[in-house]
Structure formats: structure tokens, C-alpha cells
Scaffold this active site. Structure first.
Site, PDB file in Angstrom:
ATOM      1  N   CYS A   1     -20.480 -38.445  38.288  1.00 45.46           N
ATOM      2  CA  CYS A   1     -21.356 -37.394  37.760  1.00 45.46           C
ATOM      3  C   CYS A   1     -22.409 -37.074  38.808  1.00 45.46           C
ATOM      4  CB  CYS A   1     -22.012 -37.866  36.464  1.00 45.46           C
ATOM      5  SG  CYS A   1     -23.341 -36.791  35.910  1.00 45.46           S
TER       6      CYS A   1
ATOM      7  N   CYS B   1     -25.993 -38.005  37.771  1.00 49.08           N
ATOM      8  CA  CYS B   1     -26.181 -39.465  37.787  1.00 49.08           C
ATOM      9  C   CYS B   1     -26.363 -39.943  39.217  1.00 49.08           C
ATOM     10  CB  CYS B   1     -25.005 -40.178  37.120  1.00 49.08           C
ATOM     11  SG  CYS B   1     -25.048 -40.173  35.315  1.00 49.08           S
TER      12      CYS B   1
ATOM     13  N   ASP C   1     -33.653 -26.822  42.056  1.00 47.09           N
ATOM     14  CA  ASP C   1     -32.254 -26.380  42.070  1.00 47.09           C
ATOM     15  C   ASP C   1     -31.872 -25.968  43.485  1.00 47.09           C
ATOM     16  OD1 ASP C   1     -30.196 -25.186  39.623  1.00 47.09           O
ATOM     17  OD2 ASP C   1     -29.838 -24.547  41.693  1.00 47.09           O
TER      18      ASP C   1
ATOM     19  N   HIS D   1     -27.184 -40.739  30.931  1.00 49.55           N
ATOM     20  CA  HIS D   1     -26.152 -39.691  30.957  1.00 49.55           C
ATOM     21  C   HIS D   1     -25.883 -39.170  29.558  1.00 49.55           C
ATOM     22  CE1 HIS D   1     -22.673 -37.464  32.498  1.00 49.55           C
ATOM     23  NE2 HIS D   1     -22.142 -37.755  31.316  1.00 49.55           N
TER      24      HIS D   1
ATOM     25  N   ASN E   1     -27.385 -24.778  29.562  1.00 44.74           N
ATOM     26  CA  ASN E   1     -26.029 -24.316  29.320  1.00 44.74           C
ATOM     27  C   ASN E   1     -25.229 -25.475  28.760  1.00 44.74           C
ATOM     28  OD1 ASN E   1     -26.380 -21.663  30.409  1.00 44.74           O
ATOM     29  ND2 ASN E   1     -26.390 -22.573  32.445  1.00 44.74           N
TER      30      ASN E   1
ATOM     31  N   HIS F   1     -23.885 -33.047  32.904  1.00 47.54           N
ATOM     32  CA  HIS F   1     -24.980 -33.994  32.625  1.00 47.54           C
ATOM     33  C   HIS F   1     -26.121 -33.100  32.152  1.00 47.54           C
ATOM     34  CE1 HIS F   1     -27.437 -37.753  33.949  1.00 47.54           C
ATOM     35  NE2 HIS F   1     -28.320 -36.896  33.433  1.00 47.54           N
TER      36      HIS F   1
ATOM     37  N   HIS G   1     -29.053 -30.897  31.424  1.00 47.44           N
ATOM     38  CA  HIS G   1     -30.169 -30.507  32.283  1.00 47.44           C
ATOM     39  C   HIS G   1     -30.806 -29.250  31.737  1.00 47.44           C
ATOM     40  CE1 HIS G   1     -26.468 -28.734  33.861  1.00 47.44           C
ATOM     41  NE2 HIS G   1     -27.186 -27.696  34.262  1.00 47.44           N
TER      42      HIS G   1
ATOM     43  N   HIS H   1     -33.022 -25.993  32.866  1.00 51.00           N
ATOM     44  CA  HIS H   1     -33.508 -25.159  33.956  1.00 51.00           C
ATOM     45  C   HIS H   1     -34.917 -24.692  33.594  1.00 51.00           C
ATOM     46  CE1 HIS H   1     -29.378 -24.316  35.711  1.00 51.00           C
ATOM     47  NE2 HIS H   1     -29.031 -24.664  34.485  1.00 51.00           N
TER      48      HIS H   1
HETATM   49  P1  AMP Z   1     -25.404 -25.278  35.118  1.00 50.54           P
HETATM   50  O1  AMP Z   1     -24.602 -24.140  35.661  1.00 50.54           O
HETATM   51  O2  AMP Z   1     -26.279 -24.915  33.960  1.00 50.54           O
HETATM   52  O3  AMP Z   1     -24.525 -26.494  34.851  1.00 50.54           O
HETATM   53  O4  AMP Z   1     -26.433 -25.680  36.263  1.00 50.54           O
HETATM   54  C1  AMP Z   1     -26.124 -26.537  37.319  1.00 50.54           C
HETATM   55  C2  AMP Z   1     -27.152 -26.273  38.377  1.00 50.54           C
HETATM   56  O5  AMP Z   1     -27.126 -27.339  39.293  1.00 50.54           O
HETATM   57  C3  AMP Z   1     -26.893 -24.999  39.180  1.00 50.54           C
HETATM   58  O6  AMP Z   1     -28.009 -24.125  39.032  1.00 50.54           O
HETATM   59  C4  AMP Z   1     -26.747 -25.504  40.612  1.00 50.54           C
HETATM   60  O7  AMP Z   1     -27.321 -24.641  41.568  1.00 50.54           O
HETATM   61  C5  AMP Z   1     -27.447 -26.830  40.550  1.00 50.54           C
HETATM   62  N1  AMP Z   1     -27.034 -27.816  41.530  1.00 50.54           N
HETATM   63  C6  AMP Z   1     -25.759 -28.165  41.861  1.00 50.54           C
HETATM   64  N2  AMP Z   1     -25.755 -29.139  42.778  1.00 50.54           N
HETATM   65  C7  AMP Z   1     -27.064 -29.433  43.037  1.00 50.54           C
HETATM   66  C8  AMP Z   1     -27.724 -30.356  43.904  1.00 50.54           C
HETATM   67  N3  AMP Z   1     -27.040 -31.205  44.705  1.00 50.54           N
HETATM   68  N4  AMP Z   1     -29.079 -30.368  43.928  1.00 50.54           N
HETATM   69  C9  AMP Z   1     -29.787 -29.523  43.142  1.00 50.54           C
HETATM   70  N5  AMP Z   1     -29.209 -28.638  42.281  1.00 50.54           N
HETATM   71  C10 AMP Z   1     -27.877 -28.584  42.247  1.00 50.54           C
HETATM   72 ZN    ZN Z   2     -24.531 -38.102  34.529  1.00 55.50          ZN
END
Ligand code: AMP
Ligand code: ZN
Length: 112
Positions: A3, A6, A29, A45, A85, A96, A98, A100
Site C-alpha cells: 500500500c 502505508c 499531494d 490502514h 474518493n 488507503h 485519505h 484531500h
Molecule cells: P485519490 O485519487 O483520491 O485516490 O487520490 C490519490 C492522490 O494521491 C492523488 O491526488 C495523487 O496525486 C496522490 N499521490 C500519489 N502518489 C503520491 C505520493 N508518492 N506522494 C504524494 N501524493 C501522492
Molecule cells: Zn495502507
């Protein structure tokens, strides 16, 4: 477990941190969709908002207690939007939970 968040939580993958304590991590992000775009995750998680239940909802409540402070630490001064989302139709890309936090500029009134 394979993940991404994680791995960010346990330091295997670096992140640009805004706030961290024993329960949650907030980081910028990698692909910002607003002038200021921060993600907040529980260290435990939880796959998505669809998996929130009586046992883990305290982690979610705690995130929301901390969101004003995290937004402020990130430099947001004039309001913010919080989005999560959950599942395929939402285009959740990291499984996982999150949140925004978007701000730092006037956001579009509608998200679609
Ligand atoms: P979601 O589409 O709601 O699952 O959001 C996932 C978010 O994670 C997206 O906005 C990506 O730009 C962000 N993301 C993916 N990989 C990373 C990373 N390594 N560091 C920071 N943000 C990330
Ligand atoms: Zn996780």
C-alpha cells in the site's frame, strides 16, 4: 502490505510532510490540483470511506479535529475544501483512506 500510503507512513517512501503525530500523517499531494493540496491519512490502514465503522471511526474523527491546524500549517488562510474518493466510480486511486485538503486560492464552485 503493498500500500503506497502505508509505505509513506512507515517512511519507505518519502513525502513532503505538513503534520505528523502518532495517529495521522499529512503531506503535500505530489500532483496538486489546487495551489495548496494536502493529503491527510490515518496511520492505521483503512481502505476507503466505505470501510469506516464503529471501531475505526475515531481515527476519522481525529483527522477532522486536526484538519484546521493542518490547513493552517500548510498556509491556508481563507477557507478550504475537504474531499475523499471512495471506490471505482469516484476514481479512488490509492486504496488507503485519505482526505484531500484543497485551498490557497478561490476554488471552482462545482467539482464537476
Ligand atoms: P485519490 O485519487 O483520491 O485516490 O487520490 C490519490 C492522490 O494521491 C492523488 O491526488 C495523487 O496525486 C496522490 N499521490 C500519489 N502518489 C503520491 C505520493 N508518492 N506522494 C504524494 N501524493 C501522492
Ligand atoms: Zn495502507
Amino acid at each position: 502490505m503493498d500500500c503506497l500510503f502505508c509505505k509513506i507512513v512507515n517512511g519507505q517512501i518519502p513525502s513532503n510532510k505538513v503534520y505528523e503525530d502518532e495517529r495521522i500523517l499529512a503531506f503535500y499531494d505530489i500532483n496538486p490540483e489546487a495551489k495548496i493540496h494536502v493529503l491527510v491519512v490515518p496511520k492505521a490502514h483503512i481502505e476507503s470511506a466505505s470501510e469506516i465503522n464503529q471501531t475505526n471511526s475515531n481515527e476519522v474523527a481525529y483527522i477532522f479535529e486536526k484538519i484546521p491546524q493542518i490547513a493552517s500549517l500548510a498556509g491556508i488562510t481563507n477557507g478550504f475544501r475537504v474531499i475523499t474518493n471512495s471506490g471505482l466510480d469516484s476514481c479512488q486511486s490509492v486504496m488507503h483512506l485519505h482526505f484531500h485538503i484543497l485551498g490557497g486560492e478561490k476554488l471552482p464552485e462545482h467539482i464537476r
